[in-house]
Write a protein that holds these residues in place. Structure first.
Motif, PDB file in Angstrom:
ATOM      1  N   ALA A  99       0.723  -1.335  -0.001  1.00 27.87           N
ATOM      2  CA  ALA A  99      -0.052  -0.093  -0.043  1.00 27.87           C
ATOM      3  C   ALA A  99       0.877   1.314   0.072  1.00 27.87           C
ATOM      4  CB  ALA A  99      -0.939  -0.082   1.387  1.00 27.87           C
ATOM      5  N   LEU A 100       2.047   1.234   0.992  1.00 30.82           N
ATOM      6  CA  LEU A 100       2.860   2.433   0.957  1.00 30.82           C
ATOM      7  C   LEU A 100       3.362   2.686  -0.711  1.00 30.82           C
ATOM      8  CD1 LEU A 100       4.607   4.729   2.154  1.00 30.82           C
ATOM      9  CD2 LEU A 100       6.069   2.835   3.068  1.00 30.82           C
ATOM     10  N   GLY A 101       4.027   1.656  -1.122  1.00 29.61           N
ATOM     11  CA  GLY A 101       4.369   1.767  -2.503  1.00 29.61           C
ATOM     12  C   GLY A 101       3.582   2.369  -3.395  1.00 29.61           C
ATOM     13  N   ALA A 102       2.534   1.703  -3.521  1.00 22.91           N
ATOM     14  CA  ALA A 102       1.569   2.310  -4.471  1.00 22.91           C
ATOM     15  C   ALA A 102       0.964   3.630  -4.234  1.00 22.91           C
ATOM     16  CB  ALA A 102       0.126   1.482  -4.189  1.00 22.91           C
ATOM     17  N   ASN A 103       0.840   4.109  -2.891  1.00 22.58           N
ATOM     18  CA  ASN A 103       0.390   5.476  -2.609  1.00 22.58           C
ATOM     19  C   ASN A 103       1.515   6.503  -2.943  1.00 22.58           C
ATOM     20  OD1 ASN A 103      -2.282   5.495  -1.507  1.00 22.58           O
ATOM     21  ND2 ASN A 103      -1.483   4.320   0.232  1.00 22.58           N
ATOM     22  N   ALA A 149       1.958  11.188  -8.988  1.00 23.55           N
ATOM     23  CA  ALA A 149       1.456  11.311 -10.334  1.00 23.55           C
ATOM     24  C   ALA A 149       0.251  12.282 -10.088  1.00 23.55           C
ATOM     25  CB  ALA A 149       1.001   9.751 -10.829  1.00 23.55           C
ATOM     26  N   LYS A 150      -0.504  12.092  -9.025  1.00 23.76           N
ATOM     27  CA  LYS A 150      -1.717  13.053  -9.018  1.00 23.76           C
ATOM     28  C   LYS A 150      -1.192  14.424  -8.489  1.00 23.76           C
ATOM     29  CE  LYS A 150      -4.748   9.523  -6.859  1.00 23.76           C
ATOM     30  NZ  LYS A 150      -5.273   9.058  -5.424  1.00 23.76           N
ATOM     31  N   ALA A 151      -0.345  14.670  -8.046  1.00 22.51           N
ATOM     32  CA  ALA A 151       0.328  15.923  -7.788  1.00 22.51           C
ATOM     33  C   ALA A 151       0.539  16.725  -8.940  1.00 22.51           C
ATOM     34  CB  ALA A 151       1.311  15.907  -6.746  1.00 22.51           C
ATOM     35  N   ILE A 206      -6.353   1.602 -10.802  1.00 18.82           N
ATOM     36  CA  ILE A 206      -5.882   0.316 -10.870  1.00 18.82           C
ATOM     37  C   ILE A 206      -4.867  -0.003  -9.785  1.00 18.82           C
ATOM     38  CG2 ILE A 206      -4.226  -1.291 -12.196  1.00 18.82           C
ATOM     39  CD1 ILE A 206      -5.433   0.350 -14.860  1.00 18.82           C
ATOM     40  N   ALA A 207      -3.897   1.186  -9.579  1.00 18.03           N
ATOM     41  CA  ALA A 207      -3.041   0.848  -8.453  1.00 18.03           C
ATOM     42  C   ALA A 207      -3.671   0.560  -6.920  1.00 18.03           C
ATOM     43  CB  ALA A 207      -2.023   1.974  -8.490  1.00 18.03           C
ATOM     44  N   GLU A 208      -4.394   1.447  -6.678  1.00 19.87           N
ATOM     45  CA  GLU A 208      -5.269   1.414  -5.425  1.00 19.87           C
ATOM     46  C   GLU A 208      -5.876  -0.097  -5.367  1.00 19.87           C
ATOM     47  OE1 GLU A 208      -4.760   3.398  -3.072  1.00 19.87           O
ATOM     48  OE2 GLU A 208      -4.514   5.299  -3.824  1.00 19.87           O
TER      49      GLU A 208
END
Length: 348
Positions: A26-30, A36-38, A139-141
């Motif tokens: 979860a940490l790696g994905a976030n 990317a979102k920023a 997809i990642a989440e």
């Protein structure tokens, strides 16, 4: 080896390892998603995308808290903390809830208010970039959520009940927090996708502002639920009524025990429970027989309920008032178990 040490190196250690892997995934994905979102949010000026970036940053920081809780909760008991450090899990889960509320929820509300006041506009390329970033994030989440759900399903199978029952009754706040974060993250991305898509087809930026408010409200709600659960465990929460009744019936069935006047339990950690009972023994036992009974009963309880690693039996003379209270307590316990069973049946 002490009993607490045995728990640390036994089945619980393997479960903690699986939880640590789930948190790391979860940490790696976030971290990747937050970046990317920023970038996408700055490039497009999308308030919904920036809200989701704050959400992912909050989740990343929370996962660091949860990893710390896994390590710190395993410390051996000492003079200052004779019952161990199991409640560290609940403390760090509470900090994670505060992080979700402040860094995620409040920032999302701020972004929504800014969008309503100033308005926002994006060109066609900006829409496509934002939607692509959110699609990858979903997809990642979703992959991280699947990993958490697989672990929950494994725990449910071991416990002999369904996944929903395991999610509600699971004693590991770390896994519950990751599951809540991933579920919220997927739903938050859906809100952001809808807000950006409606903005694109209507040209009205209010949809993205609404999406930011929805993301903020979702995060505040999840933070509240997680904080209340951690609060109960930190204050001192009894184990579930069904297990309390099992322990009570076990004590009542012992031939040397005449009456169980009081039964108290408290969770000390994910696999550590304090059990304290006041019991009235049958007449005619000498001091040596009393000692043998107490040792045998406590040993058997530790075998049947391995998490009950702190057991205290207080021998007392039960008065008529004590016996009447004991009967009322047992009746209330039976009613609580029946109510839980009815609620479980209605939900299924």
């Amino acid at each position: 080896m002490s009993e607490s040490a045995a728990h640390t190196t036994g089945p619980r250690s393997g479960e903690d390892t699986r939880t640590a892997v789930t948190v790391l995934v979860a940490l790696g994905a976030n971290l990747v998603i937050a970046l990317a979102k920023a970038i996408g949010g700055v490039f497009t000026g999308s308030p919904a995308l920036l809200s989701e970036a704050a959400h992912s940053v909050a989740d990343s920081l929370n996962e660091v808290f949860l990893l710390a809780s896994l390590k710190r909760s395993k410390r051996a008991p000492d003079a200052q903390h004779p019952f161990g450090y199991g409640k560290e899990r609940y403390f760090w889960a509470l900090l994670a809830a505060v992080g979700i509320f402040v860094m995620g929820g409040c920032f999302s509300f701020f972004q929504g208010a800014e969008a309503l006041q100033s308005g926002s506009s994006e060109d066609h390329t900006g829409y496509l970039v934002g939607l692509a970033v959110l699609g990858v994030a979903l997809i990642a989440e979703g992959s991280s959520l699947v990993r958490a759900l697989i672990q929950v399903r494994g725990n449910a199978r071991k416990a002999g009940h369904g996944m929903l029952a395991e999610i509600r009754a699971g004693s590991d706040p770390t896994l519950r927090t990751v599951l809540a974060e991933d579920s919220t993250a997927c739903l938050g991305v859906v809100f952001a996708l809808l807000g950006m898509w409606l903005h694109m087809i209507t040209g009205d930026g209010v949809y993205e502002a609404v999406a930011s408010f929805l993301i903020g409200a979702l995060l505040v709600y999840v933070a509240y639920r997680l904080a209340m659960e951690s609060r109960g465990r930190l204050i001192g929460e009894a184990i579930d009524p069904a297990q309390r009744r099992e322990i009570r019936h076990f004590l009542d069935e012992q031939p040397e025990i005449d009456t169980v006047t009081t039964l108290l339990t408290m969770r000390l950690g994910t696999e550590s429970t304090l059990v304290a009972a006041r019991i009235d023994l049958v007449a005619g036992l000498d001091s040596e027989e009393v000692e043998e009974v107490l040792v045998r009963v406590k040993t058997k309880m530790a075998e049947v309920w391995p998490h009950a690693d702190q057991i205290f039996l207080d021998v007392t003379d039960a008065s008529a008032k004590d016996r009447a209270r004991a009967r009322r307590d047992l009746k209330a316990l039976d009613e609580a178990v029946a109510a839980d069973a009815d609620a479980e049946g209605s939900r299924s």
